[in-house]
Write a protein that holds these residues in place. Structure first.
Motif, PDB file in Angstrom:
ATOM      1  N   UNK A 138       2.706  25.198 -30.864  1.00  0.00           N
ATOM      2  CA  UNK A 138       2.053  23.952 -30.472  1.00  0.00           C
ATOM      3  C   UNK A 138       1.745  23.125 -31.715  1.00  0.00           C
ATOM      4  N   UNK A 139       1.372  21.872 -31.490  1.00  0.00           N
ATOM      5  CA  UNK A 139       0.848  20.984 -32.525  1.00  0.00           C
ATOM      6  C   UNK A 139      -0.615  20.703 -32.207  1.00  0.00           C
ATOM      7  N   UNK A 140      -1.490  20.821 -33.192  1.00  0.00           N
ATOM      8  CA  UNK A 140      -2.908  20.531 -32.963  1.00  0.00           C
ATOM      9  C   UNK A 140      -3.105  19.100 -32.460  1.00  0.00           C
ATOM     10  N   UNK A 141      -2.338  18.167 -33.016  1.00  0.00           N
ATOM     11  CA  UNK A 141      -2.508  16.753 -32.652  1.00  0.00           C
ATOM     12  C   UNK A 141      -2.303  16.518 -31.168  1.00  0.00           C
ATOM     13  N   UNK A 142      -1.539  17.395 -30.530  1.00  0.00           N
ATOM     14  CA  UNK A 142      -1.284  17.241 -29.106  1.00  0.00           C
ATOM     15  C   UNK A 142      -2.541  17.435 -28.274  1.00  0.00           C
ATOM     16  N   UNK A 143      -3.518  18.150 -28.836  1.00  0.00           N
ATOM     17  CA  UNK A 143      -4.774  18.436 -28.127  1.00  0.00           C
ATOM     18  C   UNK A 143      -5.907  17.494 -28.524  1.00  0.00           C
ATOM     19  N   UNK A 144      -5.741  16.727 -29.595  1.00  0.00           N
ATOM     20  CA  UNK A 144      -6.867  16.009 -30.172  1.00  0.00           C
ATOM     21  C   UNK A 144      -6.801  14.517 -29.874  1.00  0.00           C
ATOM     22  N   UNK A 172       8.130  25.312 -40.925  1.00  0.00           N
ATOM     23  CA  UNK A 172       8.081  24.467 -42.116  1.00  0.00           C
ATOM     24  C   UNK A 172       8.771  23.125 -41.870  1.00  0.00           C
ATOM     25  N   UNK A 173       8.080  22.061 -42.236  1.00  0.00           N
ATOM     26  CA  UNK A 173       8.659  20.733 -42.152  1.00  0.00           C
ATOM     27  C   UNK A 173       8.630  20.086 -40.781  1.00  0.00           C
ATOM     28  N   UNK A 174       8.141  20.792 -39.772  1.00  0.00           N
ATOM     29  CA  UNK A 174       8.171  20.255 -38.403  1.00  0.00           C
ATOM     30  C   UNK A 174       7.220  19.085 -38.208  1.00  0.00           C
ATOM     31  N   UNK A 175       6.283  18.898 -39.135  1.00  0.00           N
ATOM     32  CA  UNK A 175       5.342  17.778 -39.015  1.00  0.00           C
ATOM     33  C   UNK A 175       6.020  16.425 -39.211  1.00  0.00           C
ATOM     34  N   UNK A 176       7.235  16.426 -39.749  1.00  0.00           N
ATOM     35  CA  UNK A 176       7.955  15.177 -39.957  1.00  0.00           C
ATOM     36  C   UNK A 176       8.627  14.668 -38.678  1.00  0.00           C
ATOM     37  N   UNK A 177       8.720  15.503 -37.671  1.00  0.00           N
ATOM     38  CA  UNK A 177       9.454  15.155 -36.452  1.00  0.00           C
ATOM     39  C   UNK A 177       8.648  14.233 -35.547  1.00  0.00           C
ATOM     40  N   UNK A 178       7.327  14.228 -35.698  1.00  0.00           N
ATOM     41  CA  UNK A 178       6.464  13.445 -34.817  1.00  0.00           C
ATOM     42  C   UNK A 178       5.927  14.286 -33.680  1.00  0.00           C
ATOM     43  N   UNK A 179       5.419  13.630 -32.662  1.00  0.00           N
ATOM     44  CA  UNK A 179       4.839  14.344 -31.526  1.00  0.00           C
ATOM     45  C   UNK A 179       5.952  14.917 -30.661  1.00  0.00           C
ATOM     46  N   UNK A 180       5.906  16.226 -30.434  1.00  0.00           N
ATOM     47  CA  UNK A 180       6.980  16.930 -29.738  1.00  0.00           C
ATOM     48  C   UNK A 180       6.656  17.130 -28.257  1.00  0.00           C
ATOM     49  N   UNK A 181       7.722  17.183 -27.457  1.00  0.00           N
ATOM     50  CA  UNK A 181       7.570  17.471 -26.030  1.00  0.00           C
ATOM     51  C   UNK A 181       7.157  18.924 -25.857  1.00  0.00           C
ATOM     52  N   UNK A 221      -2.019  18.466 -38.785  1.00  0.00           N
ATOM     53  CA  UNK A 221      -2.226  18.496 -37.334  1.00  0.00           C
ATOM     54  C   UNK A 221      -0.922  18.339 -36.561  1.00  0.00           C
ATOM     55  N   UNK A 222       0.164  17.929 -37.221  1.00  0.00           N
ATOM     56  CA  UNK A 222       1.460  17.774 -36.557  1.00  0.00           C
ATOM     57  C   UNK A 222       2.393  18.956 -36.791  1.00  0.00           C
ATOM     58  N   UNK A 223       1.964  19.929 -37.579  1.00  0.00           N
ATOM     59  CA  UNK A 223       2.824  21.070 -37.888  1.00  0.00           C
ATOM     60  C   UNK A 223       2.866  22.039 -36.707  1.00  0.00           C
ATOM     61  N   UNK A 224       4.074  22.410 -36.290  1.00  0.00           N
ATOM     62  CA  UNK A 224       4.213  23.428 -35.257  1.00  0.00           C
ATOM     63  C   UNK A 224       3.717  24.768 -35.791  1.00  0.00           C
ATOM     64  N   UNK A 225       2.869  25.440 -35.011  1.00  0.00           N
ATOM     65  CA  UNK A 225       2.382  26.742 -35.415  1.00  0.00           C
ATOM     66  C   UNK A 225       1.970  27.546 -34.189  1.00  0.00           C
ATOM     67  N   UNK A 226       1.769  28.819 -34.374  1.00  0.00           N
ATOM     68  CA  UNK A 226       1.353  29.718 -33.301  1.00  0.00           C
ATOM     69  C   UNK A 226       1.144  31.100 -33.877  1.00  0.00           C
ATOM     70  N   UNK A 227       0.998  32.083 -32.997  1.00  0.00           N
ATOM     71  CA  UNK A 227       0.858  33.472 -33.447  1.00  0.00           C
ATOM     72  C   UNK A 227       1.164  34.402 -32.290  1.00  0.00           C
ATOM     73  N   UNK A 228       1.606  35.600 -32.628  1.00  0.00           N
ATOM     74  CA  UNK A 228       1.919  36.608 -31.621  1.00  0.00           C
ATOM     75  C   UNK A 228       0.642  37.305 -31.144  1.00  0.00           C
ATOM     76  N   UNK A 229       0.779  38.108 -30.124  1.00  0.00           N
ATOM     77  CA  UNK A 229      -0.327  38.968 -29.711  1.00  0.00           C
ATOM     78  C   UNK A 229      -0.576  40.026 -30.778  1.00  0.00           C
TER      79      UNK A 229
END
Length: 279
Positions: A138-144, A172-181, A221-229
């Motif tokens: 997810x991107x944090x910006x999508x929630x804020x 890495x670098x995904x923040x340059x893509x903008x807001x993602x679907x 806030x635009x960087x794609x990130x997450x984590x496993x269980x």
């Protein structure tokens, strides 16, 4: 839970948020004389969307913070919460407010966002051993409800965080893509949040945010990130601290969560909350 904490949801109303007009373009740091970070680290943030690891607290200091969190978590669970329930914590707990304003942390943030900075968010993400919950891409910006997108997250490792106990991971670098679907997460994902971005690797290489307790990372806030269980026998707790440049506008009354941590808020938009008296 205080009235102030209850008022602000960890996940806002998505339909209302999606209808907002927001500038979700990446604004690279223009800081040329950083105080704590190196110029190379600022350039890395601009290029890759994150910086890690940055030492903040020594062993004794983080042990004290961990003991405080352990007591806080026990209280929250006794009141019916869980290990993810401690959100907007700076509105209720004085020690979390102090961490949001901690000079070493704020200095790193201003090296990215510039001199005028507000802290507005604080949330413990605590993955207990074998808890089975993941955080989907997810991107944090999508929630804020913030605009423009001049915001970042500090992730403070309360425990050691590594691949074994499900540390955070970045694209890495995904923040340059903008807001993602994204799509709504399905129940089988056991997602702590409620959004999932598909096929993240198309946007860049995956980097793991392995940190020792007491270290921090910063990410856009635009960087794609997450984590496993967390399938290990070890807990993995981190405190996320959220910051924005003071010229960012917050809708949905989220400006009421703000604390001026450096410089000036010329518009007076952010509430600049006082320190809670609790602990």
């Amino acid at each position: 839970m205080s009235d102030a904490t209850r008022k602000f949801k960890m996940i806002p109303d998505q339909e209302e948020l999606d209808q907002m007009e927001r500038d979700l373009s990446f604004y690279p740091s223009k800081v040329t004389s950083p105080k704590i970070l190196s110029n190379e680290q600022v350039e890395h943030f601009n290029r890759e969307g994150y910086v890690r690891p940055i030492p903040i607290f020594d062993d004794a200091e983080i042990k004290d913070i961990r003991s405080y969190f352990d007591e806080l978590l026990n209280r929250v669970i006794a009141e019916g919460g869980d290990s993810y329930s401690i959100s907007s914590a700076h509105l209720k707990y004085g020690r979390v407010y102090d961490l949001l304003k901690h000079p070493k942390i704020v200095a790193c943030v201003t090296d990215i966002l510039g001199e005028n900075v507000v802290g507005w968010g604080s949330h413990f993400f605590c993955k207990m051993p074998h808890d089975g919950k993941a955080v989907a891409w997810h991107q944090d910006a999508s929630y804020w409800p913030l605009s423009p997108s001049k915001a970042l997250t500090v992730w403070l490792a309360i425990d050691d965080a590594d691949i074994e106990n499900a540390c955070m991971k970045f694209v890495s670098g995904s923040h340059h893509v903008g807001h993602l679907t994204y799509r709504p997460s399905d129940s089988g994902e056991h997602n702590v949040l409620n959004q999932t971005v598909e096929d993240p690797e198309q946007y860049g290489a995956v980097a793991y945010d392995e940190l020792k307790a007491g270290q921090i990372s910063l990410h856009s806030d635009l960087l794609l990130h997450g984590s496993e269980a967390n399938n290990s026998d070890r807990r993995r707790c981190g405190l996320t601290l959220r910051y924005a440049a003071c010229d960012v506008h917050a809708a949905m009354n989220w400006n009421e969560k703000g604390v001026l941590v450096n410089g000036q808020d010329a518009s007076g938009h952010w509430a600049n909350r006082e320190r809670p008296q609790n602990d």
